[in-house]
Every structure is written in C-alpha cells, then in structure tokens.
Design a protein around this motif. Sequence first.
Motif, PDB file in Angstrom:
ATOM      1  N   GLU A 243      -6.747  -4.552  -5.905  1.00 11.05           N
ATOM      2  CA  GLU A 243      -5.999  -4.455  -7.158  1.00 11.05           C
ATOM      3  C   GLU A 243      -4.786  -5.384  -7.249  1.00 11.05           C
ATOM      4  O   GLU A 243      -4.375  -5.751  -8.351  1.00 11.05           O
ATOM      5  CB  GLU A 243      -5.555  -3.004  -7.365  1.00 11.05           C
ATOM      6  CG  GLU A 243      -6.738  -2.043  -7.486  1.00 11.05           C
ATOM      7  CD  GLU A 243      -6.373  -0.589  -7.213  1.00 11.05           C
ATOM      8  OE1 GLU A 243      -5.178  -0.244  -7.326  1.00 11.05           O
ATOM      9  OE2 GLU A 243      -7.274   0.191  -6.867  1.00 11.05           O
ATOM     10  N   ASP A 244      -4.236  -5.772  -6.114  1.00 13.75           N
ATOM     11  CA  ASP A 244      -2.987  -6.547  -6.146  1.00 13.75           C
ATOM     12  C   ASP A 244      -3.031  -7.882  -5.421  1.00 13.75           C
ATOM     13  O   ASP A 244      -2.183  -8.743  -5.679  1.00 13.75           O
ATOM     14  CB  ASP A 244      -1.840  -5.724  -5.550  1.00 13.75           C
ATOM     15  CG  ASP A 244      -1.655  -4.383  -6.243  1.00 13.75           C
ATOM     16  OD1 ASP A 244      -1.930  -4.301  -7.444  1.00 13.75           O
ATOM     17  OD2 ASP A 244      -1.245  -3.421  -5.565  1.00 13.75           O
TER      18      ASP A 244
ATOM     19  N   ALA B  99       0.824  -1.214   0.000  1.00 12.45           N
ATOM     20  CA  ALA B  99       0.000   0.000   0.000  1.00 12.45           C
ATOM     21  C   ALA B  99       0.854   1.259   0.000  1.00 12.45           C
ATOM     22  O   ALA B  99       0.506   2.260  -0.643  1.00 12.45           O
ATOM     23  CB  ALA B  99      -0.936  -0.003   1.208  1.00 12.45           C
TER      24      ALA B  99
ATOM     25  N   ALA C 297      -4.759  -1.879  -2.326  1.00 10.28           N
ATOM     26  CA  ALA C 297      -3.790  -2.973  -2.424  1.00 10.28           C
ATOM     27  C   ALA C 297      -4.493  -4.330  -2.452  1.00 10.28           C
ATOM     28  O   ALA C 297      -4.114  -5.232  -3.214  1.00 10.28           O
ATOM     29  CB  ALA C 297      -2.805  -2.907  -1.253  1.00 10.28           C
TER      30      ALA C 297
ATOM     31  N   LYS D 179       3.738   1.687  -1.393  1.00 11.45           N
ATOM     32  CA  LYS D 179       4.263   1.904  -2.739  1.00 11.45           C
ATOM     33  C   LYS D 179       3.185   2.496  -3.648  1.00 11.45           C
ATOM     34  O   LYS D 179       3.465   3.378  -4.471  1.00 11.45           O
ATOM     35  CB  LYS D 179       4.772   0.588  -3.329  1.00 11.45           C
ATOM     36  CG  LYS D 179       6.047   0.086  -2.658  1.00 11.45           C
ATOM     37  CD  LYS D 179       6.552  -1.194  -3.325  1.00 11.45           C
ATOM     38  CE  LYS D 179       7.846  -1.667  -2.673  1.00 11.45           C
ATOM     39  NZ  LYS D 179       8.346  -2.932  -3.288  1.00 11.45           N
ATOM     40  N   LYS D 180       1.961   2.010  -3.508  1.00 13.82           N
ATOM     41  CA  LYS D 180       0.872   2.557  -4.312  1.00 13.82           C
ATOM     42  C   LYS D 180       0.655   4.034  -3.964  1.00 13.82           C
ATOM     43  O   LYS D 180       0.477   4.887  -4.850  1.00 13.82           O
ATOM     44  CB  LYS D 180      -0.423   1.779  -4.077  1.00 13.82           C
ATOM     45  CG  LYS D 180      -0.374   0.331  -4.513  1.00 13.82           C
ATOM     46  CD  LYS D 180      -1.691  -0.375  -4.293  1.00 13.82           C
ATOM     47  CE  LYS D 180      -2.670  -0.079  -5.401  1.00 13.82           C
ATOM     48  NZ  LYS D 180      -2.314  -0.731  -6.677  1.00 13.82           N
ATOM     49  N   LYS D 181       0.694   4.325  -2.676  1.00 16.13           N
ATOM     50  CA  LYS D 181       0.508   5.705  -2.230  1.00 16.13           C
ATOM     51  C   LYS D 181       1.619   6.608  -2.763  1.00 16.13           C
ATOM     52  O   LYS D 181       1.354   7.728  -3.230  1.00 16.13           O
ATOM     53  CB  LYS D 181       0.486   5.739  -0.699  1.00 16.13           C
ATOM     54  CG  LYS D 181       0.337   7.132  -0.103  1.00 16.13           C
ATOM     55  CD  LYS D 181       0.369   7.067   1.427  1.00 16.13           C
ATOM     56  CE  LYS D 181       0.318   8.465   2.027  1.00 16.13           C
ATOM     57  NZ  LYS D 181       0.376   8.418   3.521  1.00 16.13           N
TER      58      LYS D 181
ATOM     59  N   HIS E 172       1.513   8.244  -6.252  1.00 17.98           N
ATOM     60  CA  HIS E 172       0.526   9.290  -6.515  1.00 17.98           C
ATOM     61  C   HIS E 172       0.906  10.565  -5.770  1.00 17.98           C
ATOM     62  O   HIS E 172       1.764  10.547  -4.876  1.00 17.98           O
ATOM     63  CB  HIS E 172      -0.874   8.836  -6.081  1.00 17.98           C
ATOM     64  CG  HIS E 172      -1.411   7.698  -6.888  1.00 17.98           C
ATOM     65  ND1 HIS E 172      -0.991   6.398  -6.715  1.00 17.98           N
ATOM     66  CD2 HIS E 172      -2.348   7.668  -7.887  1.00 17.98           C
ATOM     67  CE1 HIS E 172      -1.646   5.603  -7.553  1.00 17.98           C
ATOM     68  NE2 HIS E 172      -2.465   6.349  -8.278  1.00 17.98           N
TER      69      HIS E 172
ATOM     70  N   TRP F 218      -5.727   3.160   0.928  1.00 18.14           N
ATOM     71  CA  TRP F 218      -4.646   2.526   0.180  1.00 18.14           C
ATOM     72  C   TRP F 218      -4.570   1.026   0.454  1.00 18.14           C
ATOM     73  O   TRP F 218      -4.189   0.239  -0.416  1.00 18.14           O
ATOM     74  CB  TRP F 218      -3.316   3.206   0.478  1.00 18.14           C
ATOM     75  CG  TRP F 218      -3.226   4.564  -0.160  1.00 18.14           C
ATOM     76  CD1 TRP F 218      -3.168   5.779   0.460  1.00 18.14           C
ATOM     77  CD2 TRP F 218      -3.214   4.837  -1.569  1.00 18.14           C
ATOM     78  NE1 TRP F 218      -3.130   6.793  -0.467  1.00 18.14           N
ATOM     79  CE2 TRP F 218      -3.151   6.245  -1.715  1.00 18.14           C
ATOM     80  CE3 TRP F 218      -3.257   4.038  -2.714  1.00 18.14           C
ATOM     81  CZ2 TRP F 218      -3.128   6.858  -2.972  1.00 18.14           C
ATOM     82  CZ3 TRP F 218      -3.233   4.642  -3.956  1.00 18.14           C
ATOM     83  CH2 TRP F 218      -3.168   6.035  -4.076  1.00 18.14           C
TER      84      TRP F 218
END
Length: 458
Positions: free
Chosen positions: A177-178, A79, A174, A81-83, A86, A170
């Motif tokens: 989506e992952d 999460a 995660a 890394k996703k954050k 952006h 987030w």
Amino acid sequence: MQQQAVTVTDLYGFPIKVLPSQEEERRSCDATVEREQVAWMPYIEKERLPNSESKLKEMIRKGVPPTLRNWVWMETSGANKKKAAHADSYYQIMVKAGEDSPYKKDIEMDTQHTFPEHPWLSSPDGRAALSRVLQAYSVHNDRVGYVRAMNTIVGLMLVALNRNEEAAFWLLAALVEDTLYPGTYSRNLEGCQVEMRALDELIAGKLPRLHAHFAAIDFDISMLATDWYLGLYSVSMPSETTMRVWDALFYEGPKIIFRVALALLKIYEEHMLRVKDAGELMMRMRSAAATMHQRDVLLGTAFEGIGSLPMATIDRFREQKAREVEEMLAGRGIKAESAGGATSSGGAGPGMEKAAEKMKQGFGKFMAGVTKLADKTAEQLAKMNTKDSGDFAAVAPPPGSGSPAAAAPGQAASAAAQAAPAPAQAAPAPPVQATPAGAEAPPAAAAGEKHDSANPFL
C-alpha cells in the motif's frame, strides 16, 4: 582439486549446498554483521532508532542485525503507524474474516508448495500461519486480494520475524500500500509492467553495452526481472541476501529494488556480454542471482557501484512508461488501474475484469513457459563440455576477493541449474543459483524450493 559441495543450514533454517569456499564467504558476511552490531547497542538500550536520517541509513545499509529486524522493519517501513491506526484486535478480526476469503483455495494450494525444503514452512503449523496472514490480508485489502508471489514474501517474513504473524501482516500492508509502485499486484499486474519498462531505461543509461547486447539477442529484461520485482527477490536470491535487501527496502523504498537489479547486472555484465542466446542468458543469470551469497558485495555494488539514482529519475521513467502501458492495455480492452493506487479497483466493469483476469492467467502461463525454457536450456548446458564454451572462462577474482561462485538457496529451480560465475570486477566473486519468484520451475515444482549450483558462466 575440485571442491565438494556440502549441505549446511542457513540462518533462517533453509538447507543449502555450498562449496567450502562459498561457506567461507557466508561466514565472512556473518562476521561483518557481528562487528556492526556494536553500533546498534546504544539505540537498543534507548529503545529508539537514531534521529539522524543519514546515520540510520548508513547503519541499515551495512545490515540490520537479524535479532533486531522485527523492531527495525516495523519502524522504518511505517508498518507500526499503520497498525496503530487500527484497533488492537484488528489482525485477529481479519484472520477470522479471512476464513471466508474468495482467495482461500488459491492460498491453501500455494502454501503447499512454498519453500518445501524449509522444516517449519513446510509443516502443518507453518503452512497454517502463512495461510492466515495471506487470507487476512486478502480481505483487509480486497481490491488487491491475493497474488502469487505474496506467499514467498510472507514466508520469508515469518522466518525472519520469529513467526510473528501480525508483524508480517502489517509489513505486507506497508509494502503493497505504501512502498511498491501502485498496481504492482493489480489484476493485470500493470504496475509491474511499468517497472520493467523503467528498469529497461535505467539499464540503457547505466549499462549501455549490456542494453545493446540484450537488444541484439532479443532478450527482454522482464523475462528475468519480473521475479525480482513481484517477489522482492524472495525466491531469486539466498534468504540471507534477500534480508539484507529488505533492510534497505523498508527504509529507503522502491529505489532499492532498482539498485539491486542494476547491481546484479553490473556484477555479471562481462559474462552476459559473452552469451549469445537469450534463453541461456536468462538461465545463467537466474542461477547467478540464486547463489549470490556475497551480500556485502551485492549491496556495496548497489550503493557505490552504479552511481547516482535519485527517485525523481525513476519516477520520470515511470510516468512515461505508465502511459505506454495504459495505451497497450487499452488496445486489449483493459482499463488501467494504477491511477487509483495499489488498492484501486480501477473502475472496471465485469467485462473488463474478465479480460484482466485472462491477462493475469496468461502472465502466469508466460512465466511457466519462461521457466520451462530455462530448464530446457539448463539440460542442454549440462551436456556441454566447458572446453567448448570458451566464452565462459572464469575471470580470476581480484586479490582478497574470495572465491568465485557460491551455491545458495534458490526457489523452484531446475535440478540442472549451473554454478555461479565469478564477477569480472574488483569485488569478491558473487555466487549463483536459479529460478523466479512465484513462477515455479516445472509446473509441479514448488514455489520457493531451494536449489544450488556452481558457476553458470563457467
């Protein structure tokens, strides 16, 4: 002497009814967490997790200290890394955009019935926070949007993360989506159907007697486990137990959902083999999961009691079952979506979308019917004298295993829910409760309503 249930508040603020012996089980698990917290101290001081994957897995499987879950979950789930990919203000932008979400009405309605017994989640502030996260995600991932079950998942996240909305956003991203199988939350819930069929194959291999018994009484595992997979156990087990499952889920991925499902079935296998009615079995197992306070026993069984379960095995079954589900949907005029991933639109035209939406609505009605069946069965069981149910005689737990059942928070469970059975194994007797994720008990029941019971298999 019969024990009297008392009402206590769990770590996350949920009021639960437990027998004195069950409260001892909870405290025993809490003591284990406190002892294990020492192992985390060096990493807290260094502000980084262990470099060794095996070391980190070992620590996480023993349970992440509650105060560290925000940090650990954000790191292990991906999460963070996703954050980081952006803008810093991305979540706030999505919150603003979410005010015009096409799912806003559904979300607002569902948040009114999400964990109604929790003092904060049932308050205007709690409902507003939950709505913001769900609406923001529905526009962030507009191809998935919002699916009921997300409300209870995010609700538990918020209380576990000290009400950190952005972290919950987030983490949800995660997961959807992952982590989860593509299409789990698609319009036709195709991914969840694939997971149910894959689980059935694993039960056949790991618990063949139980699988044969299910077939003999015409019991479909999806009637019980759909909740587990869509809601990630958020309304199926006590919150403290669910958090332990999520500790491992965020790090090890979806195989944890399968391991825990198989562990629940293994722990109560001998009891289930005595039940000759599908509706009764479903109700009793829901009740058993809902009072599973002995989280150390559950996770110990999941990791040590079901043998090897490599992701490659699960993926092989998924591939086989995905073709079956695709063919089944095609027969109904619905195009499969999972090929494009969880966020794929599936390329369906307006006609296909209407058909898929009808299927989704039909699934909701199916789950409501399943719940009504469980409630009716519970009423019938409540009238039964235990002397007339020799098959449900308690199995004495092994030395040092603690007491049989424990009562814990359930969700949208029937007031007639029974108590939890003592596992017929060399492990402490786990507790029991009732009700599925997202599928509220009677239609008017609240999602995430916490109820408790004694021993469903007694």
